[in-house]
Structure formats: C-alpha cells, structure tokens
Design a protein around this motif. Structure first.
Motif, short mmCIF file in Angstrom:
data_model
loop_
_atom_site.label_atom_id
_atom_site.label_comp_id
_atom_site.label_asym_id
_atom_site.label_seq_id
_atom_site.Cartn_x
_atom_site.Cartn_y
_atom_site.Cartn_z
N ARG A 163 0.86 -1.18 0.00
CA ARG A 163 0.00 0.00 0.00
C ARG A 163 0.90 1.23 0.00
O ARG A 163 1.83 1.33 0.79
N SER A 164 0.60 2.17 -0.88
CA SER A 164 1.36 3.42 -0.94
C SER A 164 0.57 4.42 -1.77
O SER A 164 -0.43 4.07 -2.40
N GLY A 165 1.05 5.65 -1.79
CA GLY A 165 0.41 6.65 -2.63
C GLY A 165 0.49 6.28 -4.10
O GLY A 165 -0.45 6.51 -4.87
N ARG A 166 1.62 5.69 -4.51
CA ARG A 166 1.78 5.29 -5.90
C ARG A 166 0.80 4.19 -6.28
O ARG A 166 0.17 4.22 -7.34
N VAL A 167 0.65 3.20 -5.39
CA VAL A 167 -0.30 2.11 -5.64
C VAL A 167 -1.72 2.66 -5.71
O VAL A 167 -2.53 2.24 -6.55
N ALA A 168 -2.03 3.63 -4.84
CA ALA A 168 -3.36 4.23 -4.84
C ALA A 168 -3.65 4.92 -6.16
O ALA A 168 -4.74 4.76 -6.75
N TYR A 169 -2.69 5.66 -6.68
CA TYR A 169 -2.91 6.37 -7.94
C TYR A 169 -2.99 5.40 -9.11
O TYR A 169 -3.78 5.59 -10.05
N GLN A 170 -2.19 4.33 -9.07
CA GLN A 170 -2.26 3.33 -10.13
C GLN A 170 -3.63 2.66 -10.14
O GLN A 170 -4.19 2.37 -11.21
#
Length: 290
Positions: free
Chosen positions: A269-276
């Motif tokens: 989980r991360s900001g990058r995963v959220a945006y993807q």
C-alpha cells in the motif's frame, strides 16, 4: 617568393589549428530564457537548462496521509520564496509515498499563491551531481529563486561525488547562493548504503572520523522529512481523495472493496499504488483523469 610560400603554409596550418580548437571547445551556451517556463531540467553536457512547459505533478491537496510533512515543506518553500531563511530539505523513507510529488506540488502551490511567481524548479539527475558548481554559476546572478531538485539521491561504494554535493550545500568557500535551495528525495536516511559506512568503520585508521565523513552529508540538510509505511486507513483516504477529485462514478463501498483487492494483488500500500488503482478504475469506468 619562397618567403611568401612559407607564410602561406604557416597561415594554412594556423587556420587548421584554430578549426581544431573550435571543435574541441564547445560554444558557450546561451543565457536561459527564464520566461519559457517555471521548471527546467539541467543538461550539463550542453551547459544549458531545458524548459519544461508542463510538469508531471498532482495538486498538493491530493497528497493525503502525509499532511504533517506536507505542511513543513510547504512552509519552508514559502519562506524561501519570500526571501526569508529556509533549509535544504531531505525527503527520505518508503518508496511510493509521494516524496517527489510533494516537492513538485509545493513549488506549484507557492507560485500559484504569489502575485508575481519568482520561484523556479530545476531538476538535476543523480549522475550529474558533479556538475552542480557549473549550474550554480549559471543561476547565481539570475533575478529568481531556485529549488534544485534531485530525485532518488544516493551514493554507491566507489562514488565520491557526494563530496561535491557537501561543498555546494554549505561547505565550500562561496557557499550556497542566497537564491538557491536544495531538495532531495531518497530511500536512505543517510544517502549512503549501510555496508559502505560499516566498511569505512572497519578499514579506516580512525573509524570515527571516516563514518563522520559519510554521515555528515545528510547533516547538510536542515530539514529531514520522513515518509513511512502506509496503513490501510491512510491508503483508503488517498483512494477516496482521488475518487472525489476526479468525480469517479462509483459507490463508496464498491470503491473500498476494489481498492483493497488492488492493494492485495500488489502486496503493498502506498500513494503510488493508490494512484495506479485510480488510473485502472477510471479506465474501466470510461472516465478521463482531467
């Protein structure tokens, strides 16, 4: 007649020599066109700054779950833009949590709230750190203030360019120009691999001094901002923020279930995963992210 012939030969040789010198010495790069953009990429081979008309970034309001470090960096950037004292900043920690996004978003937010934007963002690549003195000479006399930004900054075992960075940040005779501040992101808090520091400790005549030399690089950054692992709550907050901003047509419960399934398949989980996830979801819904 003989003397004239010799003179012609000499002139021909001089012309050839001048031509070779002209090829070997690159032409002086033209002065940057500061009106071309608010962001530039440093190209040391040409000694020039390449304008970036449209920066790849997100609005600062979309950076969720990092509000504390966001506000610290934004305040530091705002003070620097106003000509007040401010610190070099090192954004370190978990990858994908918005370190580089925050730098670019803070730059945009400060300029957006200024009647006459004077803050320029210049990206320098990690492998070009040795050329920092040339970049400083170029921007020192400019009537603007500059954030020099290096993403994913770190140094390997045989890399000594960190000494150039130390000198530019504070240690050189000239010091850092008043119109320049340095922001860097890194997965490492001390920018150097632990085994490199330990190797210096075990092989140096004075281990304490050797380690101090390595660690003191990060001390040149007065502002340390840590980015840590993302909780499920933080992750879902990011998802909700993106979905609301882009007005995605989906029910809250369905959004949550799909977001958790996405993070499970990614194993993180991360900001990058959220945006993807948001990019994938918007595509499936047939909506654009404008």
């Amino acid at each position: 007649m003989s003397d004239q012939s010799e003179l012609q030969k000499l002139n021909a040789k001089l012309d050839s020599l001048l031509e070779l010198i002209a090829r070997a010495v690159p032409a002086k790069a033209p002065a940057p066109d500061w009106a071309a953009a608010d962001a530039f990429v440093w190209a040391p081979a040409d000694g020039a700054l390449q304008p970036v008309p449209k920066v790849n970034r997100v609005d600062i309001a979309l950076l969720r779950a990092v509000t504390h470090v966001r506000d610290l960096l934004l305040d530091n950037t705002r003070r620097f833009a106003q000509g007040l004292p401010a610190n070099n900043a090192l954004l370190w920690g978990t990858r994908g949590m918005g370190k580089s996004s925050l730098v670019k978003a803070a730059h945009a937010a400060v300029n957006q709230n200024s009647s006459a934007p004077l803050l320029k963002l210049i990206e320098i690549h990690r492998e070009d750190i040795d050329s920092l003195p040339a970049l400083m000479d170029l921007i020192r006399p400019a009537p603007f203030r500059f954030i020099i930004f290096c993403d994913d900054l770190s140094f390997g075992e045989d890399d000594t360019s960190y000494k150039s960075l130390k000198a530019v940040l504070e240690g050189g005779i000239e010091g850092r120009p008043e119109n320049v501040i340095f922001y860097a992101t890194s997965n490492r808090r001390h920018l150097l691999p632990r085994d490199m520091i330990e190797n210096e400790r075990s092989t140096a005549i004075n281990p304490g001094e050797a380690v101090e030399e390595k660690v003191s690089l990060s001390d040149r950054f007065g502002l340390w901002l840590g980015f840590h692992k993302c909780s499920q709550e933080d992750y879902l907050e990011m998802i909700a923020g993106y979905a609301a901003h882009y007005r995605l047509d989906i029910e809250d419960e369905a959004l949550k279930a799909l977001a958790l399934e996405w993070s499970a398949t990614r194993g993180s989980r991360s900001g990058r995963v959220a945006y993807q996830f948001i990019q994938d979801l918007a595509g499936r819904l047939g909506q654009r992210l404008d």
